[in-house]
Design an enzyme around this catalytic site. Structure first.
Site, PDB file in Angstrom:
ATOM      1  CB  SER A 259      -0.941  -0.052   1.202  1.00 32.84           C
ATOM      2  OG  SER A 259      -2.072   0.702   0.922  1.00 32.84           O
ATOM      3  CE  LYS A 263      -0.134   5.238  -1.821  1.00 36.31           C
ATOM      4  NZ  LYS A 263      -1.140   4.523  -2.541  1.00 36.31           N
ATOM      5  CD1 TRP A 350      -8.168   2.899  -1.455  1.00 33.33           C
ATOM      6  CD2 TRP A 350      -9.813   3.996  -2.509  1.00 33.33           C
ATOM      7  NE1 TRP A 350      -8.091   4.212  -1.093  1.00 33.33           N
ATOM      8  CE2 TRP A 350      -9.087   4.909  -1.731  1.00 33.33           C
ATOM      9  CE3 TRP A 350     -10.897   4.460  -3.262  1.00 33.33           C
ATOM     10  CZ2 TRP A 350      -9.397   6.267  -1.669  1.00 33.33           C
ATOM     11  CZ3 TRP A 350     -11.206   5.817  -3.205  1.00 33.33           C
ATOM     12  CH2 TRP A 350     -10.464   6.702  -2.420  1.00 33.33           C
ATOM     13  CG  HIS A 400      -5.612  -2.725   0.930  1.00 35.86           C
ATOM     14  ND1 HIS A 400      -4.839  -2.544  -0.186  1.00 35.86           N
ATOM     15  CD2 HIS A 400      -5.141  -1.849   1.864  1.00 35.86           C
ATOM     16  CE1 HIS A 400      -3.957  -1.587   0.049  1.00 35.86           C
ATOM     17  NE2 HIS A 400      -4.118  -1.154   1.284  1.00 35.86           N
TER      18      HIS A 400
HETATM   19  C1  GTR Z   1      -5.478   4.398   1.937  1.00 38.64           C
HETATM   20  C2  GTR Z   1      -4.931   5.221   0.825  1.00 38.64           C
HETATM   21  C3  GTR Z   1      -4.198   4.355  -0.152  1.00 38.64           C
HETATM   22  C4  GTR Z   1      -3.282   3.362   0.516  1.00 38.64           C
HETATM   23  C5  GTR Z   1      -3.807   2.840   1.827  1.00 38.64           C
HETATM   24  C6  GTR Z   1      -2.770   2.182   2.750  1.00 38.64           C
HETATM   25  O1  GTR Z   1      -6.216   5.136   2.824  1.00 38.64           O
HETATM   26  O2  GTR Z   1      -6.009   5.872   0.207  1.00 38.64           O
HETATM   27  O3  GTR Z   1      -3.507   5.162  -1.074  1.00 38.64           O
HETATM   28  O4  GTR Z   1      -2.025   3.905   0.693  1.00 38.64           O
HETATM   29  O5  GTR Z   1      -4.401   3.819   2.591  1.00 38.64           O
HETATM   30  O6  GTR Z   1      -1.629   2.604   2.814  1.00 38.64           O
HETATM   31  O7  GTR Z   1      -3.166   1.237   3.431  1.00 38.64           O
END
Ligand code: GTR
Length: 419
Positions: A259, A263, A350, A400
């Site tokens: 996540s 990045k 997402w 996720h």
């Molecule tokens: C979310 C965000 C994503 C992702 C995620 C995470 O809220 O919108 O871009 O980075 O968090 O890091 O779990």
């Protein structure tokens, strides 16, 4: 989440109308206005990875390295992730723990306190590692930051809690299958990402940026980095440590992140070519996913919800992805020719799985310059059917997260390229 219906607007006085208007505007920034409909993905043209700003076509790996790669590095640095100060910082390592009987005797647990000093300021980070005892030569390592604190990755009562982390011991252990990794003959290393930049709007004044006198986001220039730049910087400093530890094979470090930390892994891996393999687990918007698709999380939403992640220049593309002079397939291209793995989850729309896949697919153009095979076609592989060439991709069922399925495949991929 469904949008709330406001049916009684006719009865509202002017002040109420203003309130309603601002509520609607606020809602427009929330996830519930995200597009999940493939037919509503805007028409877009992706910038060509192998075409320079002046129109020159890149035909060879050498041209890529000398001309196009530096051009793209500049774009991503100045327009998205932001610059980091380049001053050399003093770094010292203090070994707090070196125990050969961890994980039922199968691993050596090491804990290193890293102290950064510069301009009379000190900043500390805590590195936790497990190395497989069965391997008698310098070991290949998986390395990734964790979300909650080092003590969250396992029940091991001897893990020193990350400074200021209140996370419970073992609370994130399902994401860190240490036994599996050790059995496969790899080490595993982690640091809590807050050690480099606490993940909150005012995190900067407790971050490593204070070493450089940068205490306040308001004072940053539009092209200066914030959290993701700082996390990536920290990740590269841990690589500096690996190079000093004779038990570790610093030429075989597999950088991974989930996540927002995915990045981070992509950006750190693009900048620092010492990382042998880079793995993006569901990194989504600002990571592997193509921004121009504006599917799921968008540039506007990420910059609004997390103004402390990217540099301020990135905000000019809010609701204006069309104007982006680059896209995320080029970030993945910057990892070439090293093996790269992009992974998605079906239940994580997402993060735009299709956008993550297409990025990985298009990045293949750079790998081809080096004679490596990227992904075969622009048709997504089926669920739980990984495709692993020099560029790898899988999409699994579920939400996720980082699961055993993900790890099994990352280990397989590492075996393929590092053993
Ligand atoms: C979310 C965000 C994503 C992702 C995620 C995470 O809220 O919108 O871009 O980075 O968090 O890091 O779990």
């Amino acid at each position: 989440m469904k949008k709330k219906r406001l049916t009684y607007w006719k009865t509202l006085p002017i002040t109420g109308l203003c309130l309603l208007l601002s509520l609607t505007l606020a809602q427009a920034q929330e996830p519930n206005d995200a597009n999940y409909d493939e037919s509503k993905v805007p028409q877009f043209t992706l910038p060509e990875l192998l075409k320079c700003n002046n129109g020159q076509e890149i035909m060879t790996a050498e041209q890529w390295e000398n001309i196009r790669r530096p051009e793209l590095m500049t774009l991503f640095t100045e327009q998205m992730f932001g610059k980091m100060p380049t001053d050399k910082v003093d770094i010292s390592y203090n070994k707090l723990d070196d125990n050969h009987s961890a994980i039922n005797g199968s691993a050596t647990r090491k804990q290193i306190e890293i102290t950064f000093s510069h301009n009379g300021i000190e900043h500390k980070a805590l590195l936790l590692m497990y190395l497989p005892n069965q391997i008698k030569t310098p070991v290949a390592m998986f390395f990734g930051c964790n979300f909650q604190g080092n003590q969250s990755i396992n029940d091991d009562s001897d893990i020193i809690a990350s400074f200021n982390s209140k996370a419970e011991r073992g609370s994130a252990k399902s994401r860190w299958p240490i036994e599996k990794i050790i059995d496969a003959g790899y080490g595993i290393a982690t640091v809590w990402y807050f050690d480099f930049f606490p993940d909150q709007n005012d995190g900067q004044n407790n971050s490593i940026l204070t070493l450089f006198g940068k205490n306040n986001a308001d004072e940053l220039a539009a092209d200066e980095g914030q959290a993701i730049a700082a996390w990536s910087w920290g990740v590269c400093r841990v690589m500096d440590y690996f190079e000093t530890d004779t038990q570790i094979n610093a030429k075989k470090i597999i950088l991974l992140g989930h996540s927002r930390l995915g990045k981070t892994a992509l950006w750190a891996g693009a900048q620092d070519q010492r990382f042998a393999i880079v793995i993006s687990n569901e990194s989504g918007c600002g990571g592997a996913a193509l921004s121009k698709r504006a599917y799921g999380e968008t540039v506007n939403r990420i910059n609004t919800a997390f103004p402390h992640w990217f540099c301020k220049n990135f905000r000019q593309y809010n609701r204006n992805e069309k104007a982006l002079p680059f896209d995320q397939h080029e970030l993945i291209g910057l990892i070439a020719p090293r093996p790269v793995y992009v992974a998605s989850a079906l239940g994580d729309q997402w993060s735009d799985p299709r956008g993550e896949f297409l990025s990985a697919y298009y990045a293949g153009d750079v790998y081809k310059l080096y004679g490596y095979k990227g992904l075969e076609s622009d048709i997504m592989p089926a669920i739980e059917k990984p495709e692993q060439n020099r560029v790898a991709y899988h999409i699994r069922s579920g939400k996720h997260d980082v699961t055993d399925f993900d790890w099994d495949n990352y280990i397989k991929f590492a075996n393929k390229w590092l053993k």
